[in-house]
Design a protein around this motif. Structure first.
Motif, mmCIF file in Angstrom:
data_model
loop_
_atom_site.group_PDB
_atom_site.id
_atom_site.type_symbol
_atom_site.label_atom_id
_atom_site.label_comp_id
_atom_site.label_asym_id
_atom_site.label_seq_id
_atom_site.Cartn_x
_atom_site.Cartn_y
_atom_site.Cartn_z
ATOM 1 N N ASN A 45 0.815 -1.216 0.000
ATOM 2 C CA ASN A 45 0.000 0.000 0.000
ATOM 3 C C ASN A 45 0.856 1.277 0.000
ATOM 4 O O ASN A 45 0.831 2.063 0.961
ATOM 5 N N ALA A 48 -0.892 4.679 0.907
ATOM 6 C CA ALA A 48 -1.148 4.884 2.341
ATOM 7 C C ALA A 48 0.138 5.219 3.080
ATOM 8 O O ALA A 48 0.152 6.058 3.987
ATOM 9 N N ARG A 49 1.228 4.578 2.700
ATOM 10 C CA ARG A 49 2.517 4.846 3.353
ATOM 11 C C ARG A 49 2.967 6.286 3.095
ATOM 12 O O ARG A 49 3.458 6.966 4.007
ATOM 13 N N THR A 52 0.952 8.543 5.161
ATOM 14 C CA THR A 52 1.377 8.458 6.554
ATOM 15 C C THR A 52 2.588 9.351 6.805
ATOM 16 O O THR A 52 2.649 10.080 7.798
ATOM 17 N N ASN A 252 3.111 -0.824 9.818
ATOM 18 C CA ASN A 252 1.719 -0.603 9.445
ATOM 19 C C ASN A 252 1.596 0.556 8.466
ATOM 20 O O ASN A 252 1.901 1.706 8.806
ATOM 21 N N ALA A 253 1.147 0.262 7.273
ATOM 22 C CA ALA A 253 1.043 1.286 6.225
ATOM 23 C C ALA A 253 0.098 2.413 6.615
ATOM 24 O O ALA A 253 0.272 3.560 6.189
ATOM 25 N N ASP A 254 -0.913 2.103 7.443
ATOM 26 C CA ASP A 254 -1.892 3.130 7.815
ATOM 27 C C ASP A 254 -1.379 4.080 8.883
ATOM 28 O O ASP A 254 -2.088 5.001 9.296
ATOM 29 N N GLY A 255 -0.160 3.848 9.366
ATOM 30 C CA GLY A 255 0.427 4.760 10.343
ATOM 31 C C GLY A 255 0.274 4.316 11.780
ATOM 32 O O GLY A 255 0.798 4.963 12.685
#
Length: 739
Positions: A45, A48-49, A52, A252-255
């Motif tokens: 992702n 998303a990264r 973030t 975690n790509a979503d932060g």
């Protein structure tokens, strides 16, 4: 003056850029020395990264939790990147004092931006300098988050920024005079007083001042670049560049912070098959090159800010562990050893050198000496990390939660523990008893399996409530929730009170629930965090098989747990073993039942209460509100937070398998936590974890024996409080009427 300015500026710039390019290549080579990671684990992702990284940098989401420090750092960070055009202007000015940038050089919005960011960057770094002076290690000792940091390097970086900021503002004043500014205007929003101050100088003096100040700005910038290029392990400077990739490659790509689940053991980027491991599989980390490349990047990125250290329960109670100092030690060791590794050096598991004499011929003696140091060893053994440092960690997650550049301390600590436990069999002796009991009896106390049902018999005797065992007394299709009791909840007397209270509340609310009974076994949380991954895999596989079989016919595979460690393991780690379940904590379910009106707290529970956040419920899984909302609904209770709570909550000392190890160094962590609670003079200390309940109770009982705590002070689980308020008060017999 102009000739000197041109020569100094060009020479420092050329040397700086050349050395900086070489340094980037060196750091890239050093990071590549680390092991591979599983394919896609750090690159999934990408959108998303990238978002973030943008969010964490532009929003300073971690730093801004620290108030004025975060705001000051934001302006310094923004200024570092956005004021680059002032450096371009300075280069032009050493050749032509009247130089302005083409197109935007006289554009008012740009000039206003330059003025504001310039002054705020200068004020920001001045603020950070003052804050550092107010928290000098020599004055504050362990209370200073800068204890152990390279203060000289920090001063160098801070004063470089201060000089550049002052140079920018000075040049703006000189530019104003040369541009003929005679009155206040937006483009000189901040610097107009300097314009007035310089306005009486001759033209030649103004030109010479421009040459001088522009040279100072350029030379200072590139002297900084030369310095950091020659010292690639200078994290206080390099985090400005390495922070971006380190955040981008976070787990975690979503932060989300790297807490909750531990990662499976890997070797050469592949998960280890414990049933049939490869012959060359590396178990854990025994040499710095065994860390993943993300680990080496973590070490390189550490800015030595000490936020992790300031929150660490081990450091705050006199233990030798500081997450910051651990990361710094690993970085210094990795960079000192790098020339040896880059030359092909390395040792087999048997300790044999794999490189030829020819390969090592050009390696500096210091790097060869560094290669001989054991990664884990005492000072006498010249070890990089002392064993007492390694075993002091409670894996509470405070370091990971606070780190502004997303360093994954816990993963690295557990990786080193894994080698010590699984290969060296070197760990605190008390923990060996726990491991043996887990292996033989399926619980850390070594009690008989049938003892897991003792609380069921006690509850029936006390209340008449019968708790069904799934598959025996009730069909899976009729079960709303499988209640995972856990070892402590089933076997430890104080924790059993929580278990019985929760079961009674579920019965009162009409929830169809069941337990596994004797089929339940330890989730393996303590074994995994101690470093015995093999035992965890064995216990986990067994439990996943049991749970899948028990819930096969259930409409939803819903599990509720009173232990945050069980909750975390089943919810976050069992998916690694093929176990996918819907898992909630008992406080979440109880809050839901209150909201639905199935549980109605009516009886007052009088007193001042303070709540202790369990680390594996709070920081690791972000469950903060439900316990507090439950207490809000109990009439009579007056809540007051301890100074350290929620994200900054302080550990009880039981996590990371510390529950089973004696605490011989410094102050006991549970005592420190109870002292903080006692400062509020509470009547009740509540929590939502059986480990916390035991640790806090032990300390409170000790305080009572010493006369330092009120005799009526009690430590209870939130479920016990709720039951006390929900449970009907027995009607009293009327007093006989007087005749």
């Amino acid at each position: 003056m102009q000739l000197l300015a041109i020569i100094v500026s060009l020479v420092t710039a050329l040397v700086g850029v050349a050395l900086f390019a070489r340094a980037i290549a060196q750091i890239y080579g050093f990071v590549r020395l680390g092991q591979k990671v599983p394919a896609g684990a750090r690159t999934d992702n990408p959108v998303a990264r990238t978002l973030t990284v943008a969010r964490e940098f532009l929003g300073h989401t971690r730093m801004n939790k620290w108030g004025i420090v975060g705001v000051a750092h934001w302006f310094v960070a923004i200024g570092f990147y956005t004021l680059i055009l002032t450096l371009v202007t300075a280069f032009g000015q050493v050749f032509d004092a009247d130089f302005v940038l083409p197109i935007i050089g006289k554009w008012t919005p740009y000039l206003v931006f330059e003025e504001l960011v310039g002054v705020l960057t200068t004020l920001g770094i001045a603020t950070l300098i003052v804050i550092r002076q107010l928290s000098l290690p020599s004055r504050a000792g362990r209370k200073s988050r800068f204890a152990g940091s390279n203060m000289g390097q920090a001063y160098f970086v801070e004063y470089v920024i201060l000089i550049i900021g002052l140079a920018i503002l000075t040049l703006r004043g000189l530019e104003g005079v040369l541009q003929g500014v005679t009155h206040y205007e937006a483009g000189y929003l901040v610097s107009y007083p300097l314009v007035k101050a310089f306005s009486g100088l001759s033209l030649s003096t103004l030109h010479n001042l421009v040459y001088l100040v522009a040279m100072i700005k350029i030379a200072t910038s590139f002297i900084w670049m030369i310095t950091v290029s020659l010292k690639t392990d200078m994290g206080v400077a390099w985090h400005r560049f390495l922070g971006f990739p380190n955040i981008w490659f976070k787990r975690n790509a979503d932060g989300a912070v790297t807490l909750g689940a531990l990662q499976p053991m890997t070797s050469a980027g592949q998960p280890i098959d414990f049933e049939d491991p490869a012959e060359d599989a590396v178990f854990g980390v025994s040499q710095v090159e065994h860390f993943s490349w993300k680990g080496i990047l973590d070490f390189s990125t550490c800015t030595e800010c000490g936020r992790c250290q300031s929150q660490c329960p081990a450091w705050n109670t006199g233990k030798p562990l500081s997450p910051k100092l651990l990361i710094m030690s690993l970085r210094e060791h990795a960079y000192a050893k790098a020339p040896y590794l880059l030359a092909g050096g390395g040792k087999s598991m048997e300790g044999e050198e794999q490189a030829s004499a020819e390969q090592l011929a050009g390696v500096p003696a210091a790097a060869l000496a560094e290669a001989e140091r054991p990664l884990i060893g005492t000072a006498e053994e010249n070890g990089v990390i002392d064993p007492d440092v390694l075993w002091s960690c409670t894996t509470c997650g405070a370091c990971v939660e606070q780190c502004p550049v997303d360093i994954e301390h816990i993963d690295h600590i557990v990786d080193m523990r894994r080698y010590q436990v699984m290969i060296e069999s070197s760990f605190p002796t008390e923990a060996g008893t726990m491991l043996k009991n887990l292996e033989n009896k399926g619980n850390p106390w070594g009690m008989a399996t049938k003892a897991r049902l003792d609380w069921v018999k006690e509850l029936k005797k006390e209340t008449g409530i019968e708790v069904p065992v799934i598959g025996q007394d009730i069909e899976p299709a009729d079960v709303e929730y499988l209640y995972w009791v856990g070892c402590a909840g089933a076997l430890e007397d104080r924790a059993k009170k929580t278990t019985k209270a929760f079961a009674e509340l579920l019965h009162t609310a009409g929830v169809q629930f069941a337990i596994l009974g004797k089929e339940e076994s330890c989730t393996g949380d303590s074994a995994r965090r101690l470093g015995n991954e093999f035992l965890f895999q064995m216990l986990g596989a067994q439990n996943v098989e049991t749970l899948n079989a028990a819930l096969e016919d259930a409409p939803k595979k819903r599990i509720v747990a009173t232990c945050p460690h069980c909750f975390n393991t089943i919810a976050n780690e069992y998916p690694q073993l093929g176990g996918h379940f819907e898992v909630i904590h008992h406080t979440q379910l109880l809050q839901h039942l209150i909201d639905e009106g199935k549980l109605v707290p009516v009886n007052p529970v009088e007193g001042l209460i303070t709540y202790h956040d369990p680390c594996y419920l709070g920081r690791h899984n972000k469950v903060y509100s439900p316990p507090r909302e439950i207490m809000d609904k109990v009439p009579g209770l007056r809540q007051q937070e301890m100074h350290r709570h929620k994200e900054r909550g302080f550990c009880c000392g039981a996590g990371g398998a510390r529950m089973w190890m004696e605490e011989r160094i410094g102050k006991r962590i549970n005592t420190e936590r109870v002292d903080e609670a006692l400062s509020l003079n509470p009547d009740i200390i509540s929590t939502a974890c059986p480990f916390c309940l035991v640790m806090l109770s032990d300390s409170v009982n000790g305080k009572k024996n010493d006369g330092a705590a009120k005799e009526h002070l009690k430590v209870v689980d939130v479920a016990q409080l709720l039951l006390e308020s929900v449970k009907a008060v027995p009607a009293q017999a009327p007093e006989p009427a007087e005749v």
